[in-house]
Design a protein around this motif. Structure first.
Motif, PDB file in Angstrom:
ATOM      1  N   LEU A  28      48.448  34.732 -29.396  1.00 16.68           N
ATOM      2  CA  LEU A  28      48.384  33.941 -28.093  1.00 16.68           C
ATOM      3  C   LEU A  28      47.290  34.347 -27.165  1.00 16.68           C
ATOM      4  CD1 LEU A  28      52.098  34.439 -27.323  1.00 16.68           C
ATOM      5  CD2 LEU A  28      51.057  32.482 -28.105  1.00 16.68           C
ATOM      6  N   TRP A  32      45.194  31.399 -25.198  1.00 17.03           N
ATOM      7  CA  TRP A  32      44.960  31.824 -23.897  1.00 17.03           C
ATOM      8  C   TRP A  32      43.233  31.750 -23.579  1.00 17.03           C
ATOM      9  CZ3 TRP A  32      44.749  36.742 -20.802  1.00 17.03           C
ATOM     10  CH2 TRP A  32      44.667  36.396 -19.453  1.00 17.03           C
ATOM     11  N   VAL A  69      49.317  27.090 -18.455  1.00 11.72           N
ATOM     12  CA  VAL A  69      49.217  27.442 -19.999  1.00 11.72           C
ATOM     13  C   VAL A  69      49.542  28.837 -19.958  1.00 11.72           C
ATOM     14  CG1 VAL A  69      47.899  27.738 -22.124  1.00 11.72           C
ATOM     15  CG2 VAL A  69      47.729  25.650 -20.859  1.00 11.72           C
ATOM     16  N   LEU A  73      52.801  30.520 -21.891  1.00 11.99           N
ATOM     17  CA  LEU A  73      52.657  31.733 -22.915  1.00 11.99           C
ATOM     18  C   LEU A  73      53.607  32.971 -22.627  1.00 11.99           C
ATOM     19  CD1 LEU A  73      48.703  31.389 -23.645  1.00 11.99           C
ATOM     20  CD2 LEU A  73      50.557  30.664 -24.924  1.00 11.99           C
ATOM     21  N   TYR A  76      56.975  31.764 -23.770  1.00 13.18           N
ATOM     22  CA  TYR A  76      56.969  31.616 -25.308  1.00 13.18           C
ATOM     23  C   TYR A  76      57.003  33.067 -25.855  1.00 13.18           C
ATOM     24  CZ  TYR A  76      55.918  30.576 -29.926  1.00 13.18           C
ATOM     25  OH  TYR A  76      55.964  30.659 -31.525  1.00 13.18           O
ATOM     26  N   TYR A  77      56.015  34.086 -25.231  1.00 17.46           N
ATOM     27  CA  TYR A  77      55.965  35.226 -25.968  1.00 17.46           C
ATOM     28  C   TYR A  77      57.516  35.955 -25.750  1.00 17.46           C
ATOM     29  CZ  TYR A  77      54.572  40.224 -26.363  1.00 17.46           C
ATOM     30  OH  TYR A  77      54.490  41.303 -26.833  1.00 17.46           O
TER      31      TYR A  77
END
Length: 92
Positions: A28, A32, A69, A73, A76-77
């Protein structure tokens, strides 16, 4: 009241857990970096031939896209870590 000791088949697998956490985190972070630094700076000239909302795409990523984004993220993390904790029976 003390907790009963865990049976071997239900104990957390920390040796498998940490490599997956580190792999997820590094993946990730690289994503990023590519979006924020790559799309906004390194690949700006190429991306500027496309437009989004009237702005060149490279400029848009530098100003807005990398933030979107980054927030995606984070979500999502959080979801991926919850899956890993369930998979390895880690209580948080």
């Amino acid at each position: 009241m003390a907790d009963a000791p865990e049976s071997p088949d239900q104990s957390p697998d920390r040796k498998g857990y940490w490599p997956e956490v580190i792999r997820l985190t590094l993946t990730l972070l690289v994503l990023w970096f590519l979006v924020s630094f790559g799309a906004g700076i390194l690949f700006r000239e190429f991306l500027d031939q496309f437009h989004i909302g009237g702005a060149p795409l490279g400029f848009w990523f530098a100003q807005n896209g990398s933030i979107y984004v980054f927030v995606a993220l984070i979500f999502y993390y959080c979801a991926a870590m919850n899956r890993l904790e369930k998979k390895y029976r880690i209580e948080g």
